[in-house]
Design an enzyme around this catalytic site. Structure first.
Site, short mmCIF file in Angstrom:
data_model
loop_
_atom_site.label_atom_id
_atom_site.label_comp_id
_atom_site.label_asym_id
_atom_site.label_seq_id
_atom_site.Cartn_x
_atom_site.Cartn_y
_atom_site.Cartn_z
N LYS A 191 0.84 -1.20 0.00
CA LYS A 191 0.00 0.00 0.00
C LYS A 191 0.88 1.24 0.00
CE LYS A 191 -3.56 2.35 2.65
NZ LYS A 191 -4.55 2.25 3.71
N LYS A 244 -2.49 -1.77 -3.78
CA LYS A 244 -3.25 -0.53 -3.70
C LYS A 244 -2.37 0.70 -3.80
CE LYS A 244 -6.02 1.71 -0.24
NZ LYS A 244 -6.41 1.68 1.14
N SER A 270 -10.42 5.39 -4.36
CA SER A 270 -11.37 6.48 -4.53
C SER A 270 -10.97 7.47 -5.62
CB SER A 270 -11.55 7.20 -3.19
OG SER A 270 -10.30 7.63 -2.68
C1 PBG Z 1 -7.48 3.10 5.78
C2 PBG Z 1 -7.77 3.02 4.32
C3 PBG Z 1 -7.64 4.01 3.34
C4 PBG Z 1 -8.12 3.47 2.16
C5 PBG Z 1 -8.50 2.17 2.44
N1 PBG Z 1 -8.25 1.90 3.76
C6 PBG Z 1 -7.22 5.42 3.47
C7 PBG Z 1 -5.82 5.78 3.70
O1 PBG Z 1 -4.93 4.94 3.80
O2 PBG Z 1 -5.61 6.98 3.80
C8 PBG Z 1 -8.23 4.18 0.85
C9 PBG Z 1 -9.24 3.65 -0.10
C10 PBG Z 1 -9.62 4.56 -1.20
O3 PBG Z 1 -9.00 5.60 -1.45
O4 PBG Z 1 -10.61 4.23 -1.89
N2 PBG Z 1 -6.17 3.12 6.14
#
Ligand code: PBG
Length: 318
Positions: A191, A244, A270
């Site tokens: 991630k 991701k 998103s």
């Molecule tokens: C929580 C999380 C996030 C997302 C999924 N789990 C946000 C982040 O890491 O800031 C993002 C998902 C998306 O942007 O659709 N940690």
């Protein structure tokens, strides 16, 4: 070989099916609540009763499952809503489990603290000579508690997204100690600290109140590090991995596919959804074709399944 759709279909190398799509839901308190997210057309904060309706629709469309996020009534420094047995996602899971839709869907609970902490970070914060820093080891204990609480409430799979070191091992141990040895872990193993999470932070009300997530999420320039992260998570007991974001990191998805023989998903996050929608609204892209092309691209890069806000739209077309 491209003359007719029948011919093209016969020689098509990559298939996209509704069962490969996971639909994220943002569950909030209340009843009959469907609050639109400004930056994500078609996405809502949903009260539990509304989330149940979404689940029924998802099951009818043959989607693979749901990924649940929560917006708690209140937040605190320790993110206690994440491991509260009466928490918002726990409540939603119990309600969903009562429905026949739940039997057709994999219910995946996101495990993180950022939606529940008043500071919006994914772990505990300590004051050090470097300023505010994430306290890794106290955070993973809380993540273990959250995973247990979510699995007990009915999550079929728990999905840690925090990027703390050692959290998969801590979660596995906590699950096993509590008789939840059958619950698999889908680790957000790779991630990246991405600008494409912007709209999610509106949807989940989880923007960090200070600083950023760069000390725990990965630097977008690193693919070898991503492979090390995956290897570590698998070593700690992850059953599946999630990559991701998806579209800006398709090379990382491909590298992981070539190297690791485990079920792998990719999260079309998103910002990927929002930018496509912005172009749809202007009439600059054909919605249906662009949506499907973006999803096939992620499958072609090697993802077995895709977490996407387009899941219902794509399910309908497919
Ligand atoms: C929580 C999380 C996030 C997302 C999924 N789990 C946000 C982040 O890491 O800031 C993002 C998902 C998306 O942007 O659709 N940690």
């Amino acid at each position: 070989m491209r003359r007719t759709e029948a011919l093209r279909s016969l020689v098509r190398e990559t298939r996209l099916e509704p069962g490969q799509l996971i639909y994220p839901l943002f569950v909030c308190p209340g009843e009959g609540v469907r609050k639109a997210i400004g930056s994500m057309p078609g996405v809502f904060n949903l009260s539990v009763d509304e989330a149940v309706k979404e689940a029924e629709e998802a099951a009818q469309l043959g989607l693979g499952g749901l990924l649940l996020f929560g917006l708690p009534e209140s937040k605190d420094e320790q993110g206690s809503g994440a491991y509260d047995d009466a928490g918002i996602v726990q409540t939603a899971l119990r309600a969903l489990k009562q429905t026949s839709a739940a039997k057709k869907l994999v219910l995946i609970a996101d495990v993180c603290l950022c939606e529940y902490t008043s500071h919006g970070h994914c772990g505990m914060i300590a004051e050090t000579t470097y300023g505010h820093e994430i306290e890794n080891d106290s955070s993973i204990e809380l993540l273990g508690r959250a995973a247990v609480s979510l699995a007990e409430a009915g999550a079929d799979v728990v999905a840690p997204s925090d990027m703390m070191d050692g959290r998969v091992g801590a979660i596995r141990e906590a699950l096993d100690e509590n008789g939840l040895e059958q619950t698999p872990i889908l680790s957000y193993a790779s991630k990246f600290a991405s600008a494409f999470y912007g709209p999610f932070r509106e949807a989940a009300d989880s923007a960090p109140q200070f600083g950023d997530r760069k000390s725990y999420q990965m630097d977008g320039a690193n693919v070898r590090e991503a492979m090390r992260e995956i290897e570590q998570d698998l070593g700690e007991g992850a059953d599946m991995i999630l990559m991701k974001p998806a579209m800006p990191y398709l090379d990382v998805v491909r590298a992981a596919r070539d190297r690791f023989d485990v079920p792998m998903g990719a999260y079309q996050v998103s910002g990927e959804y929002s930018m496509l929608h912005a172009a749809f609204e202007r009439g600059w892209l054909e919605p249906e074709r662009a949506m499907l092309e973006s999803l096939v691209g992620i499958r072609r890069a090697g993802a077995d399944f895709i977490v996407t806000y387009f899941a219902k739209d794509a399910g309908r077309v497919l």
